[in-house]
Design a protein around this motif. Sequence first.
Motif, mmCIF file in Angstrom:
data_model
loop_
_atom_site.group_PDB
_atom_site.id
_atom_site.type_symbol
_atom_site.label_atom_id
_atom_site.label_comp_id
_atom_site.label_asym_id
_atom_site.label_seq_id
_atom_site.Cartn_x
_atom_site.Cartn_y
_atom_site.Cartn_z
ATOM 1 N N TRP C 47 -8.789 57.299 -23.184
ATOM 2 C CA TRP C 47 -8.389 58.493 -23.917
ATOM 3 C C TRP C 47 -8.493 59.697 -22.997
ATOM 4 N N GLY C 49 -6.908 64.085 -22.572
ATOM 5 C CA GLY C 49 -6.230 65.189 -23.252
ATOM 6 C C GLY C 49 -4.748 65.185 -22.916
ATOM 7 N N GLY C 50 -4.044 66.144 -23.494
ATOM 8 C CA GLY C 50 -2.601 66.149 -23.289
ATOM 9 C C GLY C 50 -2.208 66.900 -22.045
ATOM 10 N N GLY C 51 -0.988 67.350 -22.003
ATOM 11 C CA GLY C 51 -0.528 68.145 -20.884
ATOM 12 C C GLY C 51 -0.137 67.297 -19.692
ATOM 13 N N PRO C 52 0.234 67.960 -18.589
ATOM 14 C CA PRO C 52 0.686 67.213 -17.394
ATOM 15 C C PRO C 52 -0.412 66.353 -16.791
ATOM 16 N N LYS C 58 -1.827 58.734 -17.273
ATOM 17 C CA LYS C 58 -1.114 57.570 -17.805
ATOM 18 C C LYS C 58 -0.516 56.754 -16.666
ATOM 19 N N GLN C 75 -4.029 56.792 -24.005
ATOM 20 C CA GLN C 75 -3.581 57.542 -25.169
ATOM 21 C C GLN C 75 -3.966 58.998 -25.013
ATOM 22 N N LEU C 76 -3.006 59.882 -25.317
ATOM 23 C CA LEU C 76 -3.245 61.315 -25.188
ATOM 24 C C LEU C 76 -3.683 61.867 -26.536
ATOM 25 N N VAL C 77 -4.854 62.445 -26.573
ATOM 26 C CA VAL C 77 -5.362 63.043 -27.804
ATOM 27 C C VAL C 77 -5.408 64.552 -27.585
ATOM 28 N N PRO C 78 -4.466 65.271 -28.136
ATOM 29 C CA PRO C 78 -4.326 66.681 -27.759
ATOM 30 C C PRO C 78 -5.436 67.595 -28.272
ATOM 31 N N TRP C 276 -5.363 76.882 -12.985
ATOM 32 C CA TRP C 276 -4.320 76.336 -13.838
ATOM 33 C C TRP C 276 -3.110 77.250 -13.940
ATOM 34 N N ASP C 280 2.550 77.912 -13.194
ATOM 35 C CA ASP C 280 3.524 78.877 -13.712
ATOM 36 C C ASP C 280 3.833 79.960 -12.700
#
Lengths: 538, 316, 420
Positions: C47, C49-52, C58, C75-78, C276, C280
Amino acid sequence: MAKSEVREKATLTPPEKKPPQFGMAADGTSSPAGLIIKILVLALVLGIAVWAALPLLADQRWVGLAIVVLVTALLFYIYLSPRRVPAKYLIPGTLFLIVFQIVPVLYTMSTAFTNFGDAHRGSKQDAIAAIEGTSVQQVPGTPEYVLSLATKGDPTTGDIVFLLTDPAAKQSFAGTSEGLEELAADDIQVGPDGKVVEAPGYTVLNIGQASARAEDISQFSVPTDRGAIKNQGLSRAFEGTPLRAYDASCDCIKDAESGQTWTADDSNGLFVDSEGEALAQGWKVNVGFRNFTDVLSDQTLRASFLKMLVWNFGFAIGTVVITFVLGLLVAVVLNKEELKGRRIYRSLIILPYAMPVVAMYLVWRDMFNTDFGLLNRLLGTHINWFGTTASAMFAILLVQLWLGYNYMFLVCTGALQSISADLTEAAQVDGAKPSYAFRTITFPLLLVALAPLLIASFAFNFNNFNAIYLVSQGAPFPPDNPQAGNTDILITYTYRLAFGGAGAQYGLAAAISVFIFLIVAVISILSFRRTHALEEIN
Amino acid sequence: MSELIPPSETMEPTPLRRPGEQVDDTPHDVVRLGSAQGGWFRRVGWRHLVGVLALAFSIFPILFVVSAALNPLGTLSSSQLIPTGASFENFTKLFDTSFPRWFLNTMILGIASAAVSLFISACAAYAFSRFRFKGRRFGLLSILLVQMFPQFLAIVALYLMFATITDLWPPIGFNTVWGLLLLYMGGALGVNTWLMKGFFDTIPKDLDESAKVDGATHAQIFFGIILPLVAPILAVTGLLGFIGAVNEFLIASIFLTQDSAKTAAVGLYGLVSQERNNNFGVFAAGTLILAIPTVALFQFLQRYIVGGLTGGAVKG
Amino acid sequence: MKRKLRIVRAAVLLAVVALVLSACGGGGGQTSGGGAQTGSGAKLLIWTGGGPGGEATKKLGEAWGKENGVNVAVQLVPENLQTQFVTASQAGKAPDVVMGAHDWIGNLVQNGAIDPIQMTEDTRAAYEKLAIEAVTFNGQTYGVPFTMNNIVLFRNTDLAPEAPSSIEDLVATGKQLKAAGKTSEILALPVGPTGDPYHINPLYTSGGGYMFGQQPEGGYDPKDLGVGKPSSIQAYEKIAALGEKGEGALKRSIAGDNILSLFTAKKTAFMISGPWQFADLKKTKLHYDVSPVPAFEGGKPARPFITVDAAYVASKGQNKLLAQEFVTNYWSTPEVNLALFKASPNVPALKAALEQIKASDPLVVKVADAGRKSGQIMPSIPEMAAVWDPLGKAEAAVVAGSDPASSISAAGKAIQASLK
């Protein structure tokens, strides 16, 4: 009148008194189609019940099995009995309600009598295992072995053996449940990383085989004079010793190195030493009414409770009223037949409802930003929306208005359509102004149809956590009281109390929820009695 | 002198006419005391004004979302209402993820959830409205009160329950649409039941009585007479159920951790994750696409919501 | 009538029997199928977190799985990964490996959710010292770190070519730029309506405050709370001088969601944030540089919090053997560290990986240097969770202009009360 004629006819030839038949309605008339559907559905229910019962049977869960049997029997009884008509309509929804809402609520309420929360989630055994497990230290001076998992003989059934290599001393051992046994360098083959690749009498396991024996491996260790050798993954092993162990005779944890003892405190679910310091891992214990008394004696809560309760009610009632008023207004205005583009108006007005609520709350919060927010820039003002209580309340209600008025608009439109347009026409023929007709005829009918909805909407908004938390987070906070903000409702305060401290305290949160629940229940029951809202209205 | 309307005829929504009455279809705006045959604005135009204002009020925050979706550097606080530097980069990035799969899951869940919960709710509302039985008031009240219990606390209990369910019956456990559907059914008896009960109450009991004397069973009355009469509110409830299921995030995010099982709401939040700022453009793009079925469904249901029907609240 | 009834009864019986038989068949098949599944090969559930970063995890997990013949599911758990992990662990549905921040460790350990990890000396030495310190709790190592982040000062080099030497210098430069009409804000430091103790920590420590005292053997002492002590009040007096009623450098309307747009739109020349933002910033054409967050003149060193992301082995996972192997032997390799860095620009925790990106991402190395020099590991003791909310609200109040002494002492009292 036609009605009475039919009634007369009915009394002249009374229907034969038939005993209630299997599957037939009491008056003997049941459409064949209905019967077939009933049979199919019941057969389906039975099939599902059997499917559900099999794993329960295999697992020997007798209570679960009994429940499945009882529920199936109940369903059969209700749908096959000619009476019990209300139940036939209510049972599906009620079953789901009980299983997925009432049971969790009851379970959660029961946790109010425990100290369930972080560090107190499991049983005492769990805590002891965790304390012992996390106290394993590598014995100083021992080598970091390179490991090859192997078995003596057949990979699936043979005894587990650790084939270890000490990379520094360049020596290999076979570790069995009896201890370490040196392996002669000529007998074995060692890979470049130090792993034993082949050894006589032992079968080296690959990942698949090792994974299949994972449980045996996790329970296996090679005993040594100072501790035991355990594996770390597939390719490393360490000699370690647990520093802390549980001693049942004194119901305490003893530290082998320092000699410190922590005794079990069963009223708090912690191991404490002589100075009152506790070990990190605790367990869940029953604390009786302690959570409830804590809530009642919490200073912050006492000071701010009334304030929060009043705003909670004001917020819920206010939301319902303003969304209803605006929704109704717009619905009435746009209800004219001749108004071209009604469909377009309708589709676009309900568009906010199609957007995810959480995202929209965040967008609105951004719009209220004092220096950069859209609202301040459009209005040319510098209002600190969440700096004062009045403006924060206004902001929250404005967001609620935006989110909710289109729901009311939709429902009112539906209602207005159902109410006979003829009525208002007739009233106007009789000489009434349109607004008078609306006030005396349409609006009361509307209210009758929508009163339950308004009540239910109040109930929903009473505990509308997101509306407050995502928009203002309870701000503004009086400087001397960071816990209870001026736009906090009971549920946001509960959340902060339960999850803001050193870890989640579900037991305490459940206790507060029980209180909130009781308050709301009492008030609702009382107000229903007074308004007779549950009586027949026609 | 009202004739009995046999059940079959009420299946079709018909405009309200007293049977036998001569229908005068010529528009007569003669009976409008207080408003002379004035200008267009006086009669209709001001309504357009109200409509436009309501529209503007509803739409403007959504423009934010649109502008973020079109902005390659889409952040939550783009501070610009009108999108500048438009590009469809966010949309293409969106389809690089598993979004199509999530979208499909959401549609299945949404439609199934709306349909089943609508049916359950309508049945229950009918029972509460039409029958008098012991525990009726208690039932109505408890439906309301159960709603008032905070969701985030019941989550631990639900998780434990579903952990057991997943072990025993995997097809309805975690990471399945059916399990989540069952969970949503728990909330079927809720606000919607109250809403529908209110509408059922406005239909006169005489209709039931006459049909019963005529030989209809309670089921036939329910499906044949009552339901068609409340079609507008059924359409509204169905739409609301669909929207609710599509946008539900809290429970779905706990229930669905496997990528192929996620709904769009859960998947999209996963893209934005902890730093709400980055990737908000993709999130906004996904949100907009997700809104399309809702609007389409509403368009489709409009004629049920709009059509006037028989059996108004007050009958002579 | 009677005949009809008999037919109906027969039909029902037949239907029931048919369905029961089919259910038996289906159910039997299912249980036996279920049984067969458990033996069918090695599995690992991760498990994150989400994001890139999650997407990269994965790919890496699946690569390892392919190489070793293990069925790896990532599995991504946001949202709320920590809470969900603890709940799942207790319900018996824990994953085998979980990725999370180091300040979760205290809470995860007290819930018995993660196991300690034994690292070889070589592995340990390959990491930044502070990264290893961060994942150590009560003398045990609990996770394998992979990122080590801290905040720095971002500076628009067109507007401010020189790095400010102190906070006062920064404010002076900012005011000059504002007066000249080049910018509209002095500084973009996230505060928000409910405060942000994480970002203000460098100023807080420079002003003399501290969160928790240090224990002699290392680690934080939950009994020694710094909030509410005179040193903390003094620090916040300095912060108040920068607030809305003072220089106007700190504002509650500036928060995490708008600092980036303020900086990229050149509305401010200075931003305090973490690596982070690099992803951007690359998309814009801005000329910027990073430097350590400056301290108050004559004050103590400004110490930003260091946060470490690590991989943990779940105590109640089903496949501990593979989990340990994955975490200690695969996740600690430079290749993995670099791949994660490419996906999401966080400072790598491995010394070797940091070396490799020296040429291509010098700014990231600067961030790492700033952290190494004066960074302070964010406390991972469970008691820290009680600090954020009250201290944040007090910070917001002080920035708004209320009296530091009363706000901070109230916060201190509230924290003490919830720690009892």
